[in-house]
Motif scaffolding. Sequence first.
Motif, PDB file in Angstrom:
ATOM      1  N   GLY A  36       0.833  -1.193   0.000  1.00  0.00           N
ATOM      2  CA  GLY A  36       0.000   0.000   0.000  1.00  0.00           C
ATOM      3  C   GLY A  36       0.866   1.240   0.000  1.00  0.00           C
ATOM      4  O   GLY A  36       2.042   1.200   0.374  1.00  0.00           O
ATOM      5  N   ALA A  40      -1.427   4.374   3.911  1.00  0.00           N
ATOM      6  CA  ALA A  40      -2.566   3.496   3.604  1.00  0.00           C
ATOM      7  C   ALA A  40      -3.062   2.735   4.831  1.00  0.00           C
ATOM      8  O   ALA A  40      -4.202   2.277   4.857  1.00  0.00           O
ATOM      9  N   ASN A 204      -5.711   0.139   0.588  1.00  0.00           N
ATOM     10  CA  ASN A 204      -5.914   1.480   0.046  1.00  0.00           C
ATOM     11  C   ASN A 204      -6.818   2.242   1.000  1.00  0.00           C
ATOM     12  O   ASN A 204      -7.957   1.823   1.255  1.00  0.00           O
ATOM     13  N   GLN A 205      -6.304   3.327   1.571  1.00  0.00           N
ATOM     14  CA  GLN A 205      -7.062   4.166   2.491  1.00  0.00           C
ATOM     15  C   GLN A 205      -7.725   3.349   3.590  1.00  0.00           C
ATOM     16  O   GLN A 205      -8.898   3.546   3.919  1.00  0.00           O
ATOM     17  N   GLN A 285      -4.726  -0.190  -7.603  1.00  0.00           N
ATOM     18  CA  GLN A 285      -4.811   1.027  -6.806  1.00  0.00           C
ATOM     19  C   GLN A 285      -5.595   2.120  -7.535  1.00  0.00           C
ATOM     20  O   GLN A 285      -6.476   2.752  -6.947  1.00  0.00           O
ATOM     21  N   GLU A 288      -9.367   1.372  -7.881  1.00  0.00           N
ATOM     22  CA  GLU A 288     -10.064   1.543  -6.609  1.00  0.00           C
ATOM     23  C   GLU A 288     -10.244   3.021  -6.295  1.00  0.00           C
ATOM     24  O   GLU A 288     -11.313   3.463  -5.881  1.00  0.00           O
ATOM     25  N   THR A 289      -9.200   3.818  -6.537  1.00  0.00           N
ATOM     26  CA  THR A 289      -9.276   5.261  -6.273  1.00  0.00           C
ATOM     27  C   THR A 289     -10.326   5.923  -7.144  1.00  0.00           C
ATOM     28  O   THR A 289     -11.070   6.802  -6.704  1.00  0.00           O
TER      29      THR A 289
END
Length: 292
Positions: A36, A40, A204-205, A285, A288-289
Amino acid sequence: MDNQLLVENINFSYGKNKVLNNISFYSSNGIASILGANGAGKTTLMRVLIGANKPSTGKILLNNENLLECSNNIIGYLPQNFDTYDNVTGYDFLSYVCDIKNVSSKEKKQHIDKVIQQFNLESIIYKNIRNYSGGCKRRLGIAQAVIGNPNIIIIDEPTVGLDPEQRLEFRHYLSEIGKERIVLISTHILEDVELYTNTILIINQGSIIFKGSTSDAIAQAKNNIYTMNVNIDELALINKKAMVIEEKRLENNMIKIKFIQTDDIVDKSELEKEVSLENAYVFLQKCETSLQ
């Protein structure tokens, strides 16, 4: 018998800032890498697993026991910044770790001698730690992590700061210790991941967006990544229309790009046949973003 780690619905916040969001995964003997971007939640998850941070919800079971209450399943931990007492010898430090992990006095010398040999520490073990190179200190760090024969070892950025030869050596150590226990690694060095990892988790986040093998990740990306040669002016235009995930400069001011295909870009592009783990990681990534 394989060790079994089950992590279910872990949530953690710093004040109003939620850092981990319903983290769940399963792992058994072998190496699992947690990937990540910076921020993240990788290190926070590591700290939850070792008990340094207490989650607001969720459970962590190792061999059907609460990981943080296991008396027979000691956790081995190597942080990214491994610091210890510089004015003691490596041997005295390992002896101290044995005491902390309740290794009996009868077994202590044999235990220390074993890890000294296992991690090639013979030539430095009686020197003060302040005289160790970065690579030597990292070897001492992994040695202290396996003291007590833990069922699970957690390592944050295992090869950071090591030169190529030291990284190769350290990968060998990780592969060996992963044969008999669970090894969880937080890293951003994808070259290391491709060589020794059985499973990857991408965060992610604060949420896990992918769980599976490296080949699974590449397969998800493979039919979505295209390649094309463009000049500088064309690149600027494509960056407005598509997600470019790799650029490689060619002769005559041309650039070979890999990008996630869109309906706006069809001319001159071809489906990329050789998708790397890095390509797949960026693809997962970015997709997903874009959905958030």
